[in-house]
Design an enzyme around this catalytic site. Structure first.
Site, PDB file in Angstrom:
ATOM      1  N   GLU A   1       6.803  26.070  29.475  1.00 47.66           N
ATOM      2  CA  GLU A   1       6.477  26.558  28.139  1.00 47.66           C
ATOM      3  C   GLU A   1       6.317  25.450  27.114  1.00 47.66           C
ATOM      4  O   GLU A   1       5.446  25.511  26.265  1.00 47.66           O
ATOM      5  CB  GLU A   1       7.547  27.547  27.662  1.00 47.66           C
ATOM      6  CG  GLU A   1       7.543  28.873  28.407  1.00 47.66           C
ATOM      7  CD  GLU A   1       6.276  29.686  28.138  1.00 47.66           C
ATOM      8  OE1 GLU A   1       5.717  29.573  27.037  1.00 47.66           O
ATOM      9  OE2 GLU A   1       5.849  30.424  29.034  1.00 47.66           O
TER      10      GLU A   1
ATOM     11  N   ASP B   1       4.367  30.912  18.675  1.00 43.94           N
ATOM     12  CA  ASP B   1       5.437  30.720  19.651  1.00 43.94           C
ATOM     13  C   ASP B   1       6.229  29.477  19.269  1.00 43.94           C
ATOM     14  O   ASP B   1       5.633  28.450  18.951  1.00 43.94           O
ATOM     15  CB  ASP B   1       4.863  30.541  21.059  1.00 43.94           C
ATOM     16  CG  ASP B   1       4.120  31.786  21.538  1.00 43.94           C
ATOM     17  OD1 ASP B   1       4.429  32.879  21.042  1.00 43.94           O
ATOM     18  OD2 ASP B   1       3.231  31.645  22.390  1.00 43.94           O
TER      19      ASP B   1
END
Ligand SMILES: *[C@@H]1O[C@H](CO)[C@@H](O)[C@H](O)[C@H]1NC(C)=O
Length: 124
Positions: A52, A69
């Protein structure tokens, strides 16, 4: 002497705001401190952080739909934290900027809550 203290105070502030790339062992230790992996292996947690964010605490990614995010686990502002921008449910009761902190205890708690409330790492 005062000048030296002042300068070291300033450099502490700078260090606190720097991007931190966690080393594998450090991240494992932090996960361990936060007590339990919620049924997910430590290896999978680490893999998630690598995939990620490349374990970069300051990583931010703006999605096409207008949410962002945040941090190590790229936690989405539409659902989990409030960034004053996207319409947020703020299920994590957090300010998104806290998810960019090098003090990752809160990030880990948030990510565990996500996992618990949605049955695994399906959120990613
Ligand atoms: C989150 O924290 C930042 C930095 O401390 C602050 O500027 C911002 O207003 C806060 N946002 C919310 C939604 O509390």
């Amino acid at each position: 002497m005062k000048k030296i203290l002042f300068l070291s105070f300033i450099s502490c502030l700078i260090v606190a705001n720097q991007t931190k790339i966690f080393k594998r062992c450090e991240l494992a230790q932090e996960m361990h401190k936060a007590d339990g992996y919620e049924g997910i292996s430590l290896g999978d947690w680490m893999c998630l952080a690598y995939r990620e964010s490349q374990v970069n605490t300051k990583k931010k990614y703006e999605n096409a739909v207008g949410s962002t995010d945040y941090g190590l686990f790229q936690i989405n502002s539409h659902y989990w934290c409030n960034d004053d921008k996207s319409h947020s449910k703020n299920l994590g009761h957090m300010n998104c900027s806290e998810l960019l902190s090098n003090y990752i205890f809160l990030t880990i708690l948030c990510v565990k809550m996500m996992v618990l409330s949605s049955g695994g790492i399906a959120n990613w």
